[in-house]
Design a protein around this motif. Structure first.
Motif, PDB file in Angstrom:
ATOM      1  N   ALA A  95       0.836  -1.205   0.000  1.00  0.00           N
ATOM      2  CA  ALA A  95       0.000   0.000   0.000  1.00  0.00           C
ATOM      3  C   ALA A  95       0.874   1.259   0.000  1.00  0.00           C
ATOM      4  CB  ALA A  95      -0.932  -0.010   1.204  1.00  0.00           C
ATOM      5  N   LEU A  96       1.965   1.234   0.736  1.00  0.00           N
ATOM      6  CA  LEU A  96       2.843   2.406   0.810  1.00  0.00           C
ATOM      7  C   LEU A  96       3.466   2.750  -0.538  1.00  0.00           C
ATOM      8  CD1 LEU A  96       4.673   1.773   4.217  1.00  0.00           C
ATOM      9  CD2 LEU A  96       2.952   3.523   3.727  1.00  0.00           C
ATOM     10  N   VAL A  97       3.850   1.746  -1.320  1.00  0.00           N
ATOM     11  CA  VAL A  97       4.496   2.038  -2.607  1.00  0.00           C
ATOM     12  C   VAL A  97       3.511   2.619  -3.619  1.00  0.00           C
ATOM     13  CG1 VAL A  97       6.351   0.356  -2.297  1.00  0.00           C
ATOM     14  CG2 VAL A  97       4.290  -0.316  -3.534  1.00  0.00           C
ATOM     15  N   LYS A  98       2.226   2.553  -3.321  1.00  0.00           N
ATOM     16  CA  LYS A  98       1.213   3.114  -4.225  1.00  0.00           C
ATOM     17  C   LYS A  98       0.932   4.593  -3.936  1.00  0.00           C
ATOM     18  CE  LYS A  98      -0.950  -1.343  -4.920  1.00  0.00           C
ATOM     19  NZ  LYS A  98      -2.063  -2.213  -4.533  1.00  0.00           N
ATOM     20  N   ALA A 103       2.675  13.038  -1.959  1.00  0.00           N
ATOM     21  CA  ALA A 103       1.408  12.869  -1.241  1.00  0.00           C
ATOM     22  C   ALA A 103       1.677  12.322   0.148  1.00  0.00           C
ATOM     23  CB  ALA A 103       0.489  11.918  -2.007  1.00  0.00           C
ATOM     24  N   THR A 104       0.748  12.546   1.049  1.00  0.00           N
ATOM     25  CA  THR A 104       0.831  11.970   2.391  1.00  0.00           C
ATOM     26  C   THR A 104      -0.379  11.094   2.612  1.00  0.00           C
ATOM     27  OG1 THR A 104      -0.263  13.884   3.357  1.00  0.00           O
ATOM     28  CG2 THR A 104       2.149  13.907   3.339  1.00  0.00           C
ATOM     29  N   LEU A 110      -4.859   3.802   4.389  1.00  0.00           N
ATOM     30  CA  LEU A 110      -4.292   2.652   3.678  1.00  0.00           C
ATOM     31  C   LEU A 110      -5.176   1.424   3.746  1.00  0.00           C
ATOM     32  CD1 LEU A 110      -0.519   2.804   4.688  1.00  0.00           C
ATOM     33  CD2 LEU A 110      -1.547   3.515   2.541  1.00  0.00           C
ATOM     34  N   VAL A 111      -5.957   1.306   4.826  1.00  0.00           N
ATOM     35  CA  VAL A 111      -6.760   0.105   5.048  1.00  0.00           C
ATOM     36  C   VAL A 111      -7.925   0.035   4.104  1.00  0.00           C
ATOM     37  CG1 VAL A 111      -8.068  -1.195   6.757  1.00  0.00           C
ATOM     38  CG2 VAL A 111      -6.074   0.094   7.448  1.00  0.00           C
TER      39      VAL A 111
END
Length: 111
Positions: A95-98, A103-104, A110-111
């Motif tokens: 999810a983080l790499v997307k 952006a923050t 993320l969930v």
């Protein structure tokens, strides 16, 4: 058995350790940190391999891209990744790499 190829890389934000396994980046972290041994042992156990300090194409490319990023000349990385962790950790990292450059986000988003 393939080794985890590692290299150290001095940057303007500190010295990094980079590792690759089967042509994929599996480690990019600060060389000197409190959890260094814990992180390294998790990766070694997960891949059933040990560190070997060698220059390798994936690591050379990763160092170049990190330097470009730190100089403000890169916003997207194209190095294949090998995520070594629990299923939960992998789902968070995926999810983080997307998250787009600049952006923050929060864990809740993320969930």
């Amino acid at each position: 058995m393939n080794p985890i190829n590692i290299q150290y890389h001095k940057t303007k934000i500190g010295e990094l350790i980079l590792g690759s396994f089967d042509d994929r980046l599996c480690l990019l972290d600060f060389r000197y940190r409190k959890m260094r041994t814990t992180v390294d042992d998790r990766i070694k156990m997960g891949l059933k391999a040990d560190f070997s300090e060698h220059s390798y194409a994936t690591l050379i490319k990763a160092k170049e891209q990190v330097d470009e990023y730190l100089c403000g000349n890169r916003t997207i990385f194209d190095i294949p990744l090998l995520m070594v962790g629990t299923d939960f950790q992998k789902s968070v990292w995926n999810a983080l790499v997307k998250i787009p450059y600049g952006a923050t986000s929060t864990y809740l988003q993320l969930v």
